[in-house]
Write a protein that holds these residues in place. Structure first.
Motif, mmCIF file in Angstrom:
data_model
loop_
_atom_site.group_PDB
_atom_site.id
_atom_site.type_symbol
_atom_site.label_atom_id
_atom_site.label_comp_id
_atom_site.label_asym_id
_atom_site.label_seq_id
_atom_site.Cartn_x
_atom_site.Cartn_y
_atom_site.Cartn_z
ATOM 1 N N ALA B 307 0.807 -1.222 0.000
ATOM 2 C CA ALA B 307 0.000 0.000 0.000
ATOM 3 C C ALA B 307 0.841 1.272 0.000
ATOM 4 O O ALA B 307 1.951 1.293 0.535
ATOM 5 N N HIS B 308 0.278 2.312 -0.580
ATOM 6 C CA HIS B 308 0.725 3.715 -0.445
ATOM 7 C C HIS B 308 2.091 4.041 -1.036
ATOM 8 O O HIS B 308 2.600 5.148 -0.849
ATOM 9 N N MET B 309 2.735 3.092 -1.747
ATOM 10 C CA MET B 309 4.104 3.344 -2.227
ATOM 11 C C MET B 309 4.145 4.318 -3.406
ATOM 12 O O MET B 309 5.196 4.819 -3.750
ATOM 13 N N ALA B 310 3.002 4.565 -4.042
ATOM 14 C CA ALA B 310 2.857 5.574 -5.091
ATOM 15 C C ALA B 310 3.652 5.267 -6.365
ATOM 16 O O ALA B 310 4.738 5.797 -6.588
ATOM 17 N N PRO B 311 3.098 4.397 -7.237
ATOM 18 C CA PRO B 311 3.762 4.092 -8.509
ATOM 19 C C PRO B 311 3.748 5.306 -9.439
ATOM 20 O O PRO B 311 2.689 5.893 -9.670
ATOM 21 N N MET B 312 4.892 5.704 -9.969
ATOM 22 C CA MET B 312 4.993 6.951 -10.731
ATOM 23 C C MET B 312 5.196 6.742 -12.224
ATOM 24 O O MET B 312 4.889 7.629 -13.016
ATOM 25 N N ALA B 313 5.811 5.621 -12.618
ATOM 26 C CA ALA B 313 6.043 5.392 -14.047
ATOM 27 C C ALA B 313 6.134 3.894 -14.296
ATOM 28 O O ALA B 313 6.540 3.127 -13.413
ATOM 29 N N VAL B 314 5.732 3.487 -15.502
ATOM 30 C CA VAL B 314 5.842 2.097 -15.950
ATOM 31 C C VAL B 314 6.673 2.119 -17.225
ATOM 32 O O VAL B 314 6.488 2.995 -18.073
ATOM 33 N N LEU B 315 7.606 1.172 -17.363
ATOM 34 C CA LEU B 315 8.435 1.107 -18.569
ATOM 35 C C LEU B 315 8.610 -0.350 -18.984
ATOM 36 O O LEU B 315 9.223 -1.139 -18.260
ATOM 37 N N PHE B 316 8.043 -0.701 -20.149
ATOM 38 C CA PHE B 316 8.309 -2.042 -20.683
ATOM 39 C C PHE B 316 9.703 -2.052 -21.291
ATOM 40 O O PHE B 316 10.033 -1.185 -22.104
ATOM 41 N N TYR B 317 10.521 -3.016 -20.881
ATOM 42 C CA TYR B 317 11.911 -3.062 -21.323
ATOM 43 C C TYR B 317 12.015 -3.818 -22.643
ATOM 44 O O TYR B 317 11.700 -5.006 -22.718
ATOM 45 N N THR B 318 12.452 -3.117 -23.691
ATOM 46 C CA THR B 318 12.549 -3.754 -25.011
ATOM 47 C C THR B 318 14.002 -3.811 -25.485
ATOM 48 O O THR B 318 14.268 -4.186 -26.626
ATOM 49 N N GLY B 319 14.939 -3.411 -24.616
ATOM 50 C CA GLY B 319 16.341 -3.363 -25.012
ATOM 51 C C GLY B 319 17.015 -4.722 -25.006
ATOM 52 O O GLY B 319 16.426 -5.730 -24.585
ATOM 53 N N ASN B 320 18.265 -4.731 -25.473
ATOM 54 C CA ASN B 320 19.040 -5.981 -25.494
ATOM 55 C C ASN B 320 20.234 -5.938 -24.539
ATOM 56 O O ASN B 320 20.965 -6.912 -24.438
ATOM 57 N N GLN B 321 20.420 -4.812 -23.845
ATOM 58 C CA GLN B 321 21.592 -4.712 -22.973
ATOM 59 C C GLN B 321 21.455 -5.551 -21.696
ATOM 60 O O GLN B 321 22.400 -6.203 -21.273
ATOM 61 N N PHE B 322 20.285 -5.544 -21.092
ATOM 62 C CA PHE B 322 20.071 -6.241 -19.815
ATOM 63 C C PHE B 322 19.943 -7.750 -20.049
ATOM 64 O O PHE B 322 19.616 -8.184 -21.162
ATOM 65 N N PRO B 323 20.166 -8.576 -19.018
ATOM 66 C CA PRO B 323 19.970 -10.028 -19.154
ATOM 67 C C PRO B 323 18.569 -10.385 -19.673
ATOM 68 O O PRO B 323 17.621 -9.608 -19.504
ATOM 69 N N ALA B 324 18.462 -11.554 -20.279
ATOM 70 C CA ALA B 324 17.249 -11.962 -21.006
ATOM 71 C C ALA B 324 15.981 -11.866 -20.170
ATOM 72 O O ALA B 324 14.906 -11.548 -20.696
ATOM 73 N N LYS B 325 16.081 -12.104 -18.858
ATOM 74 C CA LYS B 325 14.847 -12.130 -18.056
ATOM 75 C C LYS B 325 14.117 -10.775 -18.047
ATOM 76 O O LYS B 325 12.931 -10.711 -17.764
ATOM 77 N N TYR B 326 14.843 -9.701 -18.351
ATOM 78 C CA TYR B 326 14.226 -8.370 -18.312
ATOM 79 C C TYR B 326 13.457 -8.033 -19.587
ATOM 80 O O TYR B 326 12.612 -7.153 -19.587
ATOM 81 N N LYS B 327 13.766 -8.739 -20.666
ATOM 82 C CA LYS B 327 13.152 -8.417 -21.963
ATOM 83 C C LYS B 327 11.637 -8.571 -21.889
ATOM 84 O O LYS B 327 11.108 -9.599 -21.471
ATOM 85 N N ASN B 328 10.937 -7.507 -22.306
ATOM 86 C CA ASN B 328 9.471 -7.455 -22.320
ATOM 87 C C ASN B 328 8.819 -7.540 -20.942
ATOM 88 O O ASN B 328 7.603 -7.709 -20.826
#
Lengths: 142, 418
Positions: B307-328
């Motif tokens: 509760a109450h943590m206040a989500p401010m932005a959402v970003l779907f990760y489409t890059g190739n730099q980060f490890p595979a688990k982050y994709k999409n």
């Protein structure tokens, strides 16, 4: 001459004991004020009086809270507040709940507590100041 | 002697830890990730957007000390720190988005469109096109966050100017309005044509409703769907002390993340989501008692956060730099709470939401922490003491992600290398 000095002594004694009473009354006022602050104000204004950026203005260090316009402070506590407020170069947006059930002495106590807490060093607020402020606010409404 | 060596090695260790902490701009990250302080003291940076060439635009909540409310940043020598900065515009706001050769920015009541040249400089800073105007701004929840689908449709949040649609907002004992008339023009997501000038409510469409305040939203290109994160209602214990303790209020209701289809209704103000009962519960302003289950016509969240943590932005990760688990998968920034008082606050971090086959698994994990700058990761008790509060998220052309902070105006750049 003797008579006069005894009278003077009594006067002085009464004066000192009155000061003492005022002092202890003030400590009690702050304790009452703290209780009211914790149940009604702390959630939004936070336990350090720092408020929440963009939403709820700080009480600690605020020029309004430490200022001379007691009537304005009384009005905000009694009636709530629903305007964007500019304070010390920042803006705050949230509406504040009214406290129509807070009696004059309770308003004086909570203001006395807030004005003497954290880094605030402003003077105590008396019941008669609150009464005068409520009358002034009532007159302003008419 | 032995003791001296011990002390010396401790000192060296402490020094190294300090240097490492500074190297990551004070952030704690998963193994292999590094952070730099890309920009500092730029003003109250809300959302950020990045062009294909890596130019960063930040929308400020209020004009900064130079009097600008949109800032353009560039890292010409590519060392992870911006070395060029300029700005323009007088209107405060939250939303910013790069679409092709256009830059969109929002005030708290309108959306403007600027043109970019081949160097990603704004051609018309003083004469943007007005795409939408007249959106409701009654101060509370007035951020107009924006995103686009794969086409030219723009989706904008219009937050409800209320906590729980009471007859008198945030007043103990005031009942909920039936029906909640705020939902006509706020408390949802509206869809507009991003290419048409001078639109207002009648030209747009209410795409989703029953959303109290969505500051973070993004289009999932993999599944072609809108995702939004809602700020849940406050003050259950303040107004209903007989139904909710301080401890219960600190955990209720969940901050909710939804996969949105056109026409969806997430149920505000009639219900809230209880993360421990895994149920939608009827709001006390509408006759709820903390247990009574809400109507099934309302949408369930894809993920429920504390509760109450206040989500401010959402970003779907489409890059190739980060490890595979982050994709999409989705990153989500949390501003940090205030309405958990008198208990310690929570949030002040960026979380990651794993996706499998185009769906959120329901799990989440903290990705980047330490923004609040407390010693030894201590909890924040009072919100104004947090040194930085995560707000905007954007992905750079090299696959790094950027996180903005709207207290002092920092931007952090987070990268990965094996």
């Amino acid at each position: 001459m003797v008579n006069f000095s005894i009278k003077g002594f009594i006067k002085l004694a009464v004066f000192i004991s009155f000061l003492g009473m005022a002092q202890s009354g003030n400590a009690q006022n702050k304790i009452n004020g703290k209780k009211i602050f914790e149940t009604r104000c702390l959630v939004c204004h936070q336990s350090d009086g720092g408020g929440v950026p963009n939403m709820n203005p700080p009480l600690d260090g605020s020029t309004n809270v430490n200022g001379k316009d007691i009537a304005r402070l009384v009005k905000i506590i009694r009636n709530g507040y629903d305007e964007r407020v500019a304070l010390d170069g920042m803006y705050y947006n949230n509406a504040m709940t009214a406290n129509p059930d807070l009696k004059e002495d309770a308003i004086a106590d909570v203001l006395t507590y807030i004005r003497a807490s954290w880094s605030n060093k402003a003077g105590a607020v008396t019941i008669s100041q609150v009464k005068a402020a409520l009358l002034k606010n009532k007159a302003a409404k008419k | 002697m032995k003791k001296q060596i011990q002390l010396l090695s401790m000192a060296i260790f402490a020094f190294c830890m300090n240097v490492i902490a500074q190297e990551n701009a004070g952030l704690t990250l998963p193994t292999g990730f590094k952070a730099s302080l890309y920009a500092n003291n730029i003003g109250t940076a809300r959302h950020i957007a990045i062009t294909k060439s890596g130019v960063v635009f930040a929308k400020l909540n209020n004009p900064n000390k130079e009097g600008n409310s949109i800032v353009r940043l560039e890292d010409a020598n590519n060392d992870g720190v911006a070395d060029k900065m300029n700005g323009w515009a007088k209107y405060g706001g939250t939303g910013i988005y790069v679409k092709g050769n256009s830059l969109y920015a929002s005030s708290n009541e309108a959306i403007f469109k600027y043109e970019l040249n081949s160097k990603d400089e704004v051609v018309n800073p003083l004469t943007p096109q007005t795409i939408v105007s007249g959106l409701l701004d009654r101060r509370q929840h007035n951020s107009k966050s924006i995103t686009f689908d794969k086409g030219n449709n723009i989706y904008v949040n219009i937050g409800a100017y209320s906590n729980a649609c009471q007859v008198e907002d945030r007043k103990a004992g005031s009942q909920g309005r039936v029906p909640c008339n705020i939902l006509d023009s706020a408390g949802g997501i509206w869809k507009f044509d991003g290419t048409k000038e001078n639109q207002t409510y009648k030209d747009g469409k209410r795409y989703a409703t029953g959303l109290r305040n969505v500051v973070g939203l993004d289009w999932n290109n993999e599944t072609n769907q809108l995702y939004v994160a809602q700020h849940g209602r406050d003050q259950l214990n303040s107004f209903y002390p007989n139904l909710y303790t301080d401890a219960q209020n600190a955990e209720l209701p969940a901050e909710t993340f939804y996969a949105i289809n056109e026409g969806d209704n997430a149920g505000w103000p009639y219900v809230y989501y209880d993360p421990s009962q895994h149920k939608k519960i009827v709001s006390p302003e509408y006759g709820g008692d903390g247990m009574k289950e809400g109507s099934s016509e309302f949408k369930d969240p894809a993920v429920a956060f504390p509760a109450h943590m206040a989500p401010m932005a959402v970003l779907f990760y489409t890059g190739n730099q980060f490890p595979a688990k982050y994709k999409n998968g989705a990153f989500i920034s949390f501003h940090g709470s205030w309405n958990r008082s008198p208990l310690p606050q929570e949030g002040f971090f960026v979380a990651f939401i794993p996706f499998k086959n185009g769906k959120a698994t329901g799990e989440w994990e903290i990705f980047a922490n330490g923004f609040a700058g407390t010693e030894n990761g201590a909890k924040v008790t009072n919100t104004s003491k947090a040194k930085a509060r995560p707000c905007g998220l954007a992905q750079g052309p090299d696959g790094s992600i950027y996180v903005s902070d709207d207290t002092k105006g920092s931007i952090f750049k987070i990268s990965y290398s094996k």
